[in-house]
Scaffold this motif. Structure first.
Motif, short mmCIF file in Angstrom:
data_model
loop_
_atom_site.label_atom_id
_atom_site.label_comp_id
_atom_site.label_asym_id
_atom_site.label_seq_id
_atom_site.Cartn_x
_atom_site.Cartn_y
_atom_site.Cartn_z
N GLN A 232 -53.99 -35.21 20.69
CA GLN A 232 -54.20 -34.07 20.99
C GLN A 232 -52.87 -33.29 21.63
O GLN A 232 -52.81 -32.24 21.62
CB GLN A 232 -55.31 -33.87 22.17
CG GLN A 232 -55.73 -32.35 22.68
CD GLN A 232 -56.52 -32.40 23.88
OE1 GLN A 232 -57.36 -33.42 24.12
NE2 GLN A 232 -57.00 -31.39 24.34
N PHE A 233 -51.86 -34.17 22.09
CA PHE A 233 -50.75 -33.85 22.78
C PHE A 233 -49.62 -34.21 22.19
O PHE A 233 -48.25 -33.88 22.37
CB PHE A 233 -50.90 -34.38 24.39
CG PHE A 233 -51.77 -33.78 25.06
CD1 PHE A 233 -51.55 -32.30 25.66
CD2 PHE A 233 -53.19 -34.17 25.30
CE1 PHE A 233 -52.51 -31.74 26.39
CE2 PHE A 233 -54.06 -33.30 26.16
CZ PHE A 233 -53.85 -32.10 26.78
N LEU A 234 -49.40 -35.26 21.40
CA LEU A 234 -48.22 -35.99 20.86
C LEU A 234 -48.23 -36.11 19.50
O LEU A 234 -47.10 -35.69 18.75
CB LEU A 234 -48.03 -37.18 21.53
CG LEU A 234 -47.77 -37.29 23.33
CD1 LEU A 234 -47.49 -38.76 23.80
CD2 LEU A 234 -46.60 -36.22 23.39
N PHE A 235 -49.12 -37.10 18.93
CA PHE A 235 -48.82 -37.38 17.31
C PHE A 235 -49.88 -36.64 16.43
O PHE A 235 -50.90 -36.09 16.72
CB PHE A 235 -49.20 -38.93 17.34
CG PHE A 235 -48.23 -39.85 18.30
CD1 PHE A 235 -47.17 -40.05 17.86
CD2 PHE A 235 -49.11 -40.28 19.44
CE1 PHE A 235 -46.43 -40.86 18.65
CE2 PHE A 235 -48.43 -41.30 20.25
CZ PHE A 235 -47.00 -41.34 19.87
N GLN A 236 -49.25 -36.39 15.29
CA GLN A 236 -49.88 -35.63 14.34
C GLN A 236 -51.10 -36.53 13.66
O GLN A 236 -50.90 -37.65 13.23
CB GLN A 236 -49.04 -35.03 13.18
CG GLN A 236 -49.62 -34.34 12.01
CD GLN A 236 -50.38 -33.30 12.59
OE1 GLN A 236 -49.78 -32.28 13.23
NE2 GLN A 236 -51.61 -32.96 12.27
N TYR A 237 -52.39 -36.04 13.89
CA TYR A 237 -53.34 -36.68 13.07
C TYR A 237 -53.26 -36.59 11.59
O TYR A 237 -53.37 -35.64 10.93
CB TYR A 237 -54.94 -36.09 13.84
CG TYR A 237 -56.10 -37.22 13.43
CD1 TYR A 237 -56.21 -38.38 13.92
CD2 TYR A 237 -56.91 -36.58 12.66
CE1 TYR A 237 -57.13 -39.22 13.27
CE2 TYR A 237 -58.08 -37.33 11.84
CZ TYR A 237 -58.18 -38.64 12.40
OH TYR A 237 -59.47 -39.38 12.19
N HIS A 238 -53.52 -37.76 11.10
CA HIS A 238 -53.10 -37.57 9.66
C HIS A 238 -54.59 -37.23 8.81
O HIS A 238 -55.56 -38.09 8.91
CB HIS A 238 -52.61 -39.13 9.04
CG HIS A 238 -52.35 -39.21 7.48
ND1 HIS A 238 -51.19 -38.24 6.94
CD2 HIS A 238 -53.16 -39.68 6.56
CE1 HIS A 238 -51.48 -38.72 5.59
NE2 HIS A 238 -52.54 -39.38 5.40
N GLN A 239 -54.51 -36.30 7.90
CA GLN A 239 -55.44 -35.88 7.02
C GLN A 239 -54.73 -35.38 5.88
O GLN A 239 -53.40 -34.99 5.98
CB GLN A 239 -56.46 -34.82 7.51
CG GLN A 239 -57.18 -35.20 8.82
CD GLN A 239 -58.43 -36.28 8.46
OE1 GLN A 239 -58.85 -36.60 7.13
NE2 GLN A 239 -58.97 -36.80 9.36
N ASN A 240 -55.08 -35.19 4.65
CA ASN A 240 -54.57 -34.83 3.52
C ASN A 240 -54.06 -33.46 3.86
O ASN A 240 -53.08 -32.97 3.34
CB ASN A 240 -55.55 -34.78 2.54
CG ASN A 240 -55.81 -35.95 1.74
OD1 ASN A 240 -55.12 -37.08 1.76
ND2 ASN A 240 -56.90 -36.22 1.14
N TRP A 241 -54.66 -32.50 4.57
CA TRP A 241 -54.27 -31.22 5.02
C TRP A 241 -53.35 -31.26 6.13
O TRP A 241 -52.99 -30.06 6.51
CB TRP A 241 -55.81 -30.45 4.88
CG TRP A 241 -56.55 -30.87 6.01
CD1 TRP A 241 -56.54 -30.45 7.45
CD2 TRP A 241 -57.56 -31.69 5.99
NE1 TRP A 241 -57.29 -31.06 8.11
CE2 TRP A 241 -58.40 -31.68 7.13
CE3 TRP A 241 -58.04 -32.32 4.83
CZ2 TRP A 241 -59.30 -32.69 7.39
CZ3 TRP A 241 -59.14 -32.97 5.15
CH2 TRP A 241 -59.65 -33.04 6.32
N THR A 242 -53.27 -32.19 6.79
CA THR A 242 -52.37 -32.18 7.98
C THR A 242 -51.59 -33.71 7.93
O THR A 242 -51.68 -34.56 8.75
CB THR A 242 -53.30 -32.29 9.44
OG1 THR A 242 -54.04 -33.18 9.32
CG2 THR A 242 -53.76 -30.80 9.56
#
Length: 649
Positions: free
Chosen positions: A447-457
């Motif tokens: 929520q605050f630091l790391f990009q949650y990995h998904q194909n669209w993110t």
């Protein structure tokens, strides 16, 4: 270095670089109408601010040798002010303050103003006794102090720069005061510099990780103002400078998604991105920190990073000297480093007796600018190109006050630096920490630091940035990170030598293909595989073949940018036949290419690899053309940062 096609001859290249940073006094603000009618205004004053990183020396000692070397360098560069960014001492003792002031006093007596701020190593008995007793002689008499925090949080205004100094961990405490004082001084400054010992994002540290993600249950001060801080800093184009990390890093930190940038429309001007600049000033001590946790991809893009720990394959420590130069609405930045093996004052001055300083980082920009994050050309094929994930030198129109229009139209970022982080963990203490469970801790991390990995993110540093270890711990795996470029096109009013406003291109020439471990050990980007799981598809980053001109050297004097092309449209009503596209060098303005070497015709993307035929005498001149289909358009292929303007033939 191999000769690169379409690059400037060696002498012109060196001269141009000398003209693109530091003192910009030869680019005084004036206006031009394309026909030579220029009215030079009064010359803007120049203010230079040097950064002095942590000088704690171990035990009851200050690292006197690096401290003196940094101050000598910054004095040679002509600084007016030095900001010691905290941890002046290790234990905050009388002996240490005597050592620190014994070094600083000669520079103060020579006319350099000091704006010291308190780090965590002075946050003790030293505050009530040693800090005030010693630093009240350095903090200026006209400083405006925050109520209840005298000598801890204060500000001064020098020329057109507002400089705010904050004690360690005081950002959430002082934020309302910062907003109040900035509003009270609106119109008195063009630039806002905020200095503190630690930062909102950090590298090894960072208040967001410490106060929010791993924060204490019920302590919501920083969390409640997290968005507002980033929004405020982005709107005011803040230059955030700090210490604490014992490594060098420059990055940009994004504002919340609901914050509009300052433009994006023709009526409002050019498109500055909604972000602010974070500078970790490096090191001037006898210890170095490794890179923990890695890039905070959700909010941060790292532009330059260097650490040296004298451990795990790193042979030395770094001493860093950085200078911000302000003139009118322009800021130029240079950061220098020198390696040394001094472990204590008793070791003697060693390599710092005659320090061989090398340029590590730089940028130039004005308030009227366009920005573009250019990603490294290592993104796996098929990755969805969202969140600016693009390795091309392509921009929208960027318009000067006189009606000149510039645009980047071609090029790929094939020359980039690579760094590694080490594995670290974060923990949960039910009933005490904000997170009650490992799942909750992972939520806060994403929520605050790391990009949650998904194909669209997609997360370019790995598809699994947080991994649950057990019921109380989360691991942030080590990873390999490819740095981004912040490319800017800024406009200054033309001067008496130009027939248009001046375009400043910055950020294309800041990386050379270096690769270092989390501890600073040298690795080879062309032969060595990155860490497992460091690509968004779960594989490792692969060796990357660099262009022939890439030096793999930290010294930016060796840097050659990837070939890129831009167009430059003259203001309406200009007599293009009487103009040529020029570049500012240390010796003054001169044409990029002579008139008889100009190519007649529109730019073609194939010119980056296969140039059109020109006379043999033009071989060592940059490729420059005039587009007859667009009556006011020049174009050029470059491999460097540059200051460009139209000149009269």
């Amino acid at each position: 270095m191999k000769k690169m096609p379409f690059s400037l001859a060696a002498g012109l290249l060196a001269a141009t670089l000398a003209g693109c940073g530091g003192d910009s006094s030869s680019s005084d603000n004036t206006s031009g109408d394309g026909n030579g009618n220029n009215t030079p205004p009064a010359t803007a004053s120049t203010l230079k601010i040097g950064l002095l990183p942590d000088t704690q020396g171990g035990g009851d000692n200050v690292s006197m040798h690096p401290m003196k070397a940094v101050l000598d360098k910054e004095q040679d560069l002509g600084v007016d002010i030095v900001i010691p960014v905290g941890d002046l001492t290790d234990h905050g003792t009388t002996r240490e303050f005597e050592q620190w002031t014994s070094v600083a006093e000669s520079y103060r007596d020579a006319g350099i103003e000091f704006l010291p701020l308190m780090g965590n190593h002075e946050d003790s008995y030293a505050y009530s006794v040693e800090w005030i007793e010693n630093m009240k002689h350095y903090i200026p008499e006209d400083a405006v102090h925050m109520a209840g925090a005298q000598y801890l949080n204060y500000y001064v205004i020098r020329d057109n720069v507002m400089i705010i100094l904050l004690k360690y961990y005081n950002l959430p405490i002082a934020f309302e005061w910062i907003k109040q004082e900035v509003a009270a001084n609106e119109g008195k400054f063009d630039h806002l510099v905020i200095a503190s010992h630690d930062g909102l994002i950090g590298a090894k540290y960072g208040e967001t990780r410490e106060m929010i993600v791993e924060g204490t249950k019920g302590d919501n001060a920083l969390m409640d103002m997290w968005d507002d801080i980033r929004a405020f800093f982005a709107r005011y184009d803040v230059l955030w400078v700090q210490g604490h990390e014992h490594m060098y890093q420059r990055s940009v930190v994004t504002a919340p998604i609901w914050v509009d940038p300052s433009s994006w429309t023709t009526a409002d001007g050019n498109y500055r991105l909604p972000q602010y600049t974070q500078i970790m000033s490096g090191n001037a001590s006898y210890k170095g920190y490794e890179f923990r946790y890695g890039e905070r991809e959700l909010v941060q893009r790292i532009v330059q990073q260097k650490m040296n720990t004298r451990s795990n394959g790193s042979p030395a420590y770094d001493a860093n000297a950085s200078v911000l130069t302000f003139q009118g609405d322009r800021v130029d930045y240079e950061s220098w480093f020198v390696e040394h093996t001094i472990g204590s004052n008793e070791d003697g001055v060693k390599e710092l007796a005659d320090p061989q300083w090398k340029l590590l980082d730089r940028f130039s920009r004005t308030k009227n600018r366009c920005e573009r994050l250019v990603y490294p050309n290592s993104i796996p094929e098929g990755t969805r190109p969202v969140m600016y994930l693009d390795a091309s030198y392509i921009s929208n129109d960027c318009t000067g006050d006189d009606g000149s229009v510039a645009r980047m139209v071609a090029g790929t970022n094939d020359t980039f630096n690579r760094v590694e982080s080490r594995t670290r963990d974060m923990g949960v203490t039910p009933g005490f920490s904000r997170a009650e469970t490992v799942t909750d801790l992972m939520r806060l991390g994403y929520q605050f630091l790391f990009q949650y990995h998904q194909n669209w993110t997609p997360n370019l540093n790995g598809n699994n940035r947080l991994v649950p270890l057990n019921e109380s711990e989360v691991e942030i795996p080590e990873t390999t990170i490819d740095l981004k470029e912040l490319v800017t096109m800024s406009w200054q009013k033309g001067n008496g030598e130009t027939a248009s406003d001046i375009l400043i291109v910055s950020g294309t020439q800041n990386q050379t293909g270096t690769y270092s471990s989390a501890y600073g050990a040298v690795k080879d980007i062309e032969t060595m595989v990155g860490l497992p799981g460091s690509q968004p598809d779960g594989t490792a980053k692969q060796p990357h073949t660099l262009p022939a001109g890439a030096s793999k050297d930290w010294d930016l004097d060796t840097a050659v940018a990837d070939a890129y092309a831009l167009t430059f449209d003259a203001p309406e009503g200009s007599d293009v036949d009487s103009l040529n596209l020029g570049v500012r060098t240390a010796e003054g303005w001169q044409p990029l290419a002579s008139a008889d070497c100009l190519v007649e015709g529109p730019f073609d993307g194939g010119y980056l690899s296969t140039p059109p035929t020109r006379p043999d005498a033009c071989a060592d001149q940059p490729l420059v053309g005039v587009d007859p289909d667009h009556g006011r358009r020049f174009w050029a292929v470059l491999q460097q940062d540059a200051e460009l303007a139209l000149l009269r033939r």
